[in-house]
Design an enzyme around this catalytic site. Sequence first.
Site, mmCIF file in Angstrom:
data_model
loop_
_atom_site.group_PDB
_atom_site.id
_atom_site.type_symbol
_atom_site.label_atom_id
_atom_site.label_comp_id
_atom_site.label_asym_id
_atom_site.label_seq_id
_atom_site.Cartn_x
_atom_site.Cartn_y
_atom_site.Cartn_z
ATOM 1 N N ASN A 73 0.828 -1.210 0.000
ATOM 2 C CA ASN A 73 0.000 0.000 0.000
ATOM 3 C C ASN A 73 0.859 1.256 0.000
ATOM 4 O O ASN A 73 0.594 2.219 -0.735
ATOM 5 C CB ASN A 73 -0.894 0.029 1.246
ATOM 6 C CG ASN A 73 -2.067 -0.926 1.167
ATOM 7 O OD1 ASN A 73 -2.368 -1.457 0.107
ATOM 8 N ND2 ASN A 73 -2.724 -1.143 2.281
ATOM 9 N N ARG A 404 -10.831 -4.126 -14.232
ATOM 10 C CA ARG A 404 -9.687 -4.990 -13.912
ATOM 11 C C ARG A 404 -10.190 -6.426 -13.967
ATOM 12 O O ARG A 404 -11.268 -6.736 -13.478
ATOM 13 C CB ARG A 404 -9.144 -4.718 -12.501
ATOM 14 C CG ARG A 404 -8.682 -3.299 -12.235
ATOM 15 C CD ARG A 404 -8.064 -3.205 -10.844
ATOM 16 N NE ARG A 404 -7.941 -1.835 -10.378
ATOM 17 C CZ ARG A 404 -6.907 -1.042 -10.651
ATOM 18 N NH1 ARG A 404 -5.920 -1.503 -11.393
ATOM 19 N NH2 ARG A 404 -6.858 0.187 -10.191
ATOM 20 N N ARG A 434 -5.245 1.969 -13.334
ATOM 21 C CA ARG A 434 -3.866 2.152 -12.874
ATOM 22 C C ARG A 434 -3.200 0.834 -12.476
ATOM 23 O O ARG A 434 -3.747 0.047 -11.721
ATOM 24 C CB ARG A 434 -3.846 3.122 -11.686
ATOM 25 C CG ARG A 434 -2.449 3.404 -11.143
ATOM 26 C CD ARG A 434 -2.501 4.407 -10.019
ATOM 27 N NE ARG A 434 -2.744 5.749 -10.515
ATOM 28 C CZ ARG A 434 -3.601 6.599 -9.951
ATOM 29 N NH1 ARG A 434 -4.307 6.231 -8.910
ATOM 30 N NH2 ARG A 434 -3.745 7.813 -10.436
ATOM 31 N N HIS A 464 -15.413 3.359 -14.824
ATOM 32 C CA HIS A 464 -15.203 2.603 -13.591
ATOM 33 C C HIS A 464 -16.445 1.824 -13.171
ATOM 34 O O HIS A 464 -16.395 1.000 -12.262
ATOM 35 C CB HIS A 464 -14.784 3.576 -12.475
ATOM 36 C CG HIS A 464 -14.326 2.922 -11.217
ATOM 37 N ND1 HIS A 464 -15.049 2.969 -10.043
ATOM 38 C CD2 HIS A 464 -13.213 2.196 -10.936
ATOM 39 C CE1 HIS A 464 -14.400 2.309 -9.098
ATOM 40 N NE2 HIS A 464 -13.288 1.828 -9.605
ATOM 41 N N TYR A 497 -12.336 -9.648 -1.924
ATOM 42 C CA TYR A 497 -12.975 -8.334 -1.860
ATOM 43 C C TYR A 497 -14.448 -8.509 -1.501
ATOM 44 O O TYR A 497 -15.142 -9.320 -2.116
ATOM 45 C CB TYR A 497 -12.906 -7.607 -3.208
ATOM 46 C CG TYR A 497 -11.586 -6.977 -3.554
ATOM 47 C CD1 TYR A 497 -10.393 -7.446 -3.021
ATOM 48 C CD2 TYR A 497 -11.521 -5.905 -4.449
ATOM 49 C CE1 TYR A 497 -9.184 -6.880 -3.361
ATOM 50 C CE2 TYR A 497 -10.317 -5.326 -4.791
ATOM 51 C CZ TYR A 497 -9.145 -5.813 -4.245
ATOM 52 O OH TYR A 497 -7.952 -5.244 -4.582
ATOM 53 N N ARG A 593 -13.749 2.578 4.461
ATOM 54 C CA ARG A 593 -12.563 1.737 4.626
ATOM 55 C C ARG A 593 -11.288 2.568 4.706
ATOM 56 O O ARG A 593 -10.428 2.333 5.543
ATOM 57 C CB ARG A 593 -12.430 0.743 3.474
ATOM 58 C CG ARG A 593 -11.252 -0.234 3.674
ATOM 59 C CD ARG A 593 -11.025 -1.125 2.477
ATOM 60 N NE ARG A 593 -10.194 -0.502 1.475
ATOM 61 C CZ ARG A 593 -10.509 -0.355 0.193
ATOM 62 N NH1 ARG A 593 -11.676 -0.768 -0.234
ATOM 63 N NH2 ARG A 593 -9.697 0.215 -0.661
ATOM 64 N N HIS A 621 -15.267 -3.377 0.160
ATOM 65 C CA HIS A 621 -15.173 -2.702 -1.138
ATOM 66 C C HIS A 621 -16.508 -2.205 -1.672
ATOM 67 O O HIS A 621 -16.548 -1.412 -2.601
ATOM 68 C CB HIS A 621 -14.537 -3.678 -2.140
ATOM 69 C CG HIS A 621 -14.094 -3.054 -3.420
ATOM 70 N ND1 HIS A 621 -14.730 -3.288 -4.633
ATOM 71 C CD2 HIS A 621 -13.082 -2.195 -3.695
ATOM 72 C CE1 HIS A 621 -14.117 -2.615 -5.592
ATOM 73 N NE2 HIS A 621 -13.117 -1.947 -5.049
#
Length: 722
Positions: A73, A404, A434, A464, A497, A593, A621
């Site tokens: 992270n 993704r 990214r 997204h 997730y 989160r 998530h």
Amino acid sequence: MIEHDVLDAGLGDADDDDFDEAVEAVDAQLPENRYLDRELSWLAFNRRVLELAEDPTQPTLERANFLAIFASNLDEFFMVRVAGLQRRIVTGLALPTNVGRAPLDVLADISAEAHRLQLRHAAAWTEQVRPALAEAGIEVVSWEELDDAERERLSEYFQAQVFPVLMPLAVDPAHPFPYISGLSLNLAIRVRNARSGRQEFARLKVPPMLPRLVQIPSARGTARYLPLEELIANHLGDLFPGMEVLDHHAFRLTRNEDVTIEEDETENLIQALEAELLRRRFGPPIRLEITDDMDEVTLDLLLSELDITEQEVYRLPGPLDLRGLFDLSRIDRPDLRYPPHVPKTAVAFQPPEHNRRADVFAAIRKADVLVHHPYESFATSVQAFLEQAAKDPHVLAIKQTLYRTSGDSPIVQALIDAAESGKQVLALVEVKARFDEAANIVWARKLEKAGVHVVYGLVGLKTHCKLALVIREEDGVLRHYSHVGTGNYNPKTSRIYEDLGLFTVDNEVGRDLTRLFNELSGYAIEKKFKRLLVAPLHLRKGLIRLIDKERRHALAGKRAGIRIKVNSMVDEQIIDALYRASQAGVPVEVWVRGICSLKPGVPGLSENITVRSILGRYLEHSRIFAFDNGGDPQVYIGSADMMHRNLDRRVEALVRVSAAGQIAELTTLFDLAMSPGTSSWHLGPDGEWTRHSTSDSGKALVDLQEKTMATVQRRRRARAVR
């Protein structure tokens, strides 16, 4: 007072200007220092990850994993957030941050806090997790702790597997200082020529393709590991024959690896992105990590050659780059991990008989289906939905967004199978996701070769939203089967997730998705939808209207309440709307989160706002937006976080959940998350997060994720009994 009703999220009305003016008038009454710094709030999030690693009640290998997650992270934070701040300073485009501070001052704050956190991270490993692992029979040792037999076996391994791939690079007048790649682990070595007495410098990169932790063949009954850099460091004489090795120190460089593409000036997005990915490797340095025993001569050379400042140097006890602890995940010790959990098939998708496949379309026709991953299976819901669509001769078209996905994705394969069987297939692949850019380019080209219509979204925006639409012919009529989710179509991350997804045949949702996909593959974004809230045109304004409606309900003495679950809460307009609601007496609960710039509990501003954070075995998530609406709840789920990039520079979508049972399910989840009996972190008005994991008597509080697992299991058993 002007009424501003939300008409099923069709929000672009003639009274927008009046509404905006009213909001601006109210905002002028709010105090200036009403936000928390977003960058420091992110570091506070990573500190919560570190607290899990420091918690002795967590399984030992999971603690090591949290240390690795913290390190990973922090790398991304520097590569993106810190790099972005530095880039804006260098280019003269630096603006005050969300708390009005100059970027240079914020960088100093980040540096001070990041130094503290990295030292705490290193101490957690050396003083807590490493001894706990050793007590459990897993030792990460130094060269000095090995006996002669172990050293001999490791030397044989070095000669056979390591030595051939090492590339020592000298630095002298004939050899310029080598390029240091981002995130690589290196040894800085000083040697002396035995003949001339001259001292030289060399750099040696620790090969990233080899295991970071080398297992030591041992008869002791324990699993023993030696860091690869220690093995190399103790065989430097083999690399520099005839030279005296004077000293060696590990170091690691972080570079700016953000990608910037001027899309409006680019004809071919894929080619431009590929070129930018090559440039990413050569981004400017932004952090230098060194071991705490590095001498000043070596450090001065690195500072000079890398053009980096003292503030950007992080002097740490070894070992550097604790992402290497991910290697411990290979160890077969289930007693040192969370108990295994196998996702269960959602009740609606359970087959009527054993050994038969469920008819996903038939289940969705009966009623909307809400699935909750990873407690409920992704494979038997989302994946089964698309695989059945690919094979079904009545399905005419499939449209899907891909942000993704995994390298061996059955989702991508289902789209390929559908196209090869003659169906119309549209895949909107967001190649600008990214750090997944290269993988997404590969998948986009594979899809194109199979005959899938691949598009890359709108210029200047990232797509997204998580959407899938299946068009099926039934009795001469076309029917829309829709899926709107909060997480990526990624089978691997779906197991770790926490996400939600809604399946529906509702015509309004189907028409909304049809219009949205048409606009994404065309030019403009539709301004009005029935059951969707869509960014960038009207999601923020729609949420502010919903929040303001709760404020007006409270002022009128009606029931009011707001509950929001997001990954990040940063957008100032949304936060100000929540402040206004709190001032009117609306109870506001925020479950976040990561970053939170909102200050809860400030008298006269936010005393009615509560903020909680939950971290654990799964990464929280999902995004939920729930409004009491005078006793007629309106609840949305979707892809959007409350950040500028999500609301202004991304295509995001929220869908309204309409079934009473599903609203009740989400309400129960929120009740559990916000309960004082549930383990969580509480945010104070000063920006400090306090962990509440035990009761006053010392008893462990309820783990939300374990409780949710049990609830899903109980629901499945109840169905089986019926």
